[in-house]
Write an enzyme that holds these catalytic residues in place. Structure first.
Site: not given
Length: 338
Positions: A132, A265, A295
């Protein structure tokens, strides 16, 4: 609120700047709401609900790719949009860096596949794997190439099909993720663009977020699915995002108050809100897309950046902080003048 040019001096000024001149994104057509996901999971005997997911994550829906759709396909579409936004032809691109944890193949790289689809025959191409944090790692790498005079025009892409590596019997992870891609065009510039960047890792924390399977001798060995210790990731993420934000501001000699937009993020709205509070950045200056995208790992930051540019929130000249945190354990931040 924005800093002046005099605030942007680095301890050692680079030979040239790199500047984001275009953004693009692409999402699979299929949108799955929490209610739909709850119904699908109920057929597996797994109980969840829209309320349960929203209260814990802020996620309301996600985009999921159809079976067979690859990261290179999503990334290519994001690149086409980013190049059009920048007014740049693929022949001008001399560097392509793809951040992904879900590559099409072991090799060739997803970057090479996208290079071929674009016809960007003048570009070097390779992948970066930092989960990520991948886009922030890739952007920092491209900035270094341009500063060193090794590239003049780079495509930096985050693209993921995380639905491929989710255990749909694990309620704690399968509700969290989505598929998508985002890209930026980064060009050499005589004006300040990327002002500072910091990257970090701590491999001793690898077990709190990992997908530890692999292919060996024609068989899958280990656990091929994503596994996460949610509370440990939450605690680590908020701590390191706060620290790295202060590091990039210190390096660029600007105050946190000078940051117009924070784009962390997009993992969990509670992580976003906690990070903003620790930094003293008002929530109205935090770009949030996790509610509609979930996500998307390495794609989440460029997706959010593109959304906020196209809806008019992010304006030319504003100061934007991009942050990544993910498995490895990895984290980093980039401070950039748009």
């Amino acid at each position: 609120m924005s800093a002046t040019a005099s605030d942007f001096a680095r301890a050692a000024a680079p030979a040239r700047w790199s500047k984001i001149v275009g953004t693009g994104s692409f999402l699979p057509e299929r949108v799955v709401s929490n209610d739909q996901l709850a119904r699908d999971l109920a057929e597996r005997g797994i109980e969840t609900s829209d309320q349960w997911i929203v209260e814990r994550t802020g996620i309301r829906q996600r985009h999921l790719a159809e079976k067979g759709v690859t990261s290179s396909e999503l990334g290519f579409e994001a690149c086409v949009r980013a190049l059009a936004d920048a007014g740049v032809d693929a022949s001008e691109v001399d560097l392509i860096i793809v951040a992904t944890s879900t590559p099409d193949f072991v090799f060739p790289s997803t970057a090479c596949l996208i290079q071929a689809k674009l016809g960007a025959s003048n570009a070097a191409a390779f992948d970066v794997q930092a989960v990520c944090s991948g886009f922030v790692y890739a952007l920092t790498t491209a900035d270094s190439f341009i500063q060193a005079g090794r590239a003049k025009c780079a495509l930096v892409i985050g693209t993921e099909v995380f639905s491929r590596i989710l255990d749909w019997n694990d309620r704690g992870t399968c509700v969290l993720f989505g598929d998508g891609a985002g890209a930026v065009v980064l060009r050499a510039s005589n004006e300040p663009g990327v002002l500072s960047a910091k990257l970090h890792s701590d491999g001793s924390q690898m077990k709190i977020l990992c997908a530890a399977g692999n292919v060996a001798y024609g068989e899958v060995t280990g656990d091929p699915f994503l596994r996460m210790e949610g509370q440990a990731v939450f605690k680590q993420a908020v701590t390191v995002l706060d620290k790295v934000a202060r590091e990039v501001c210190d390096e660029a000699n600007v105050s946190l108050d000078s940051v117009d937009w924070l784009i962390p993020h997009q993992a969990n709205v509670r992580i976003l809100n906690s990070t903003a509070r620790k930094l003293g950045i008002p929530l109205e200056r935090v770009v949030v897309t996790v509610d509609s995208h979930a996500n998307t790992s390495a794609a989440s930051v460029p997706l959010a950046l593109d959304v906020a540019r196209r809806d008019g929130r992010i304006q030319p000249g504003q100061l934007v902080m991009l942050q990544g945190v993910g498995g490895g354990f990895t984290w980093g931040a980039v401070l950039a003048r748009m």
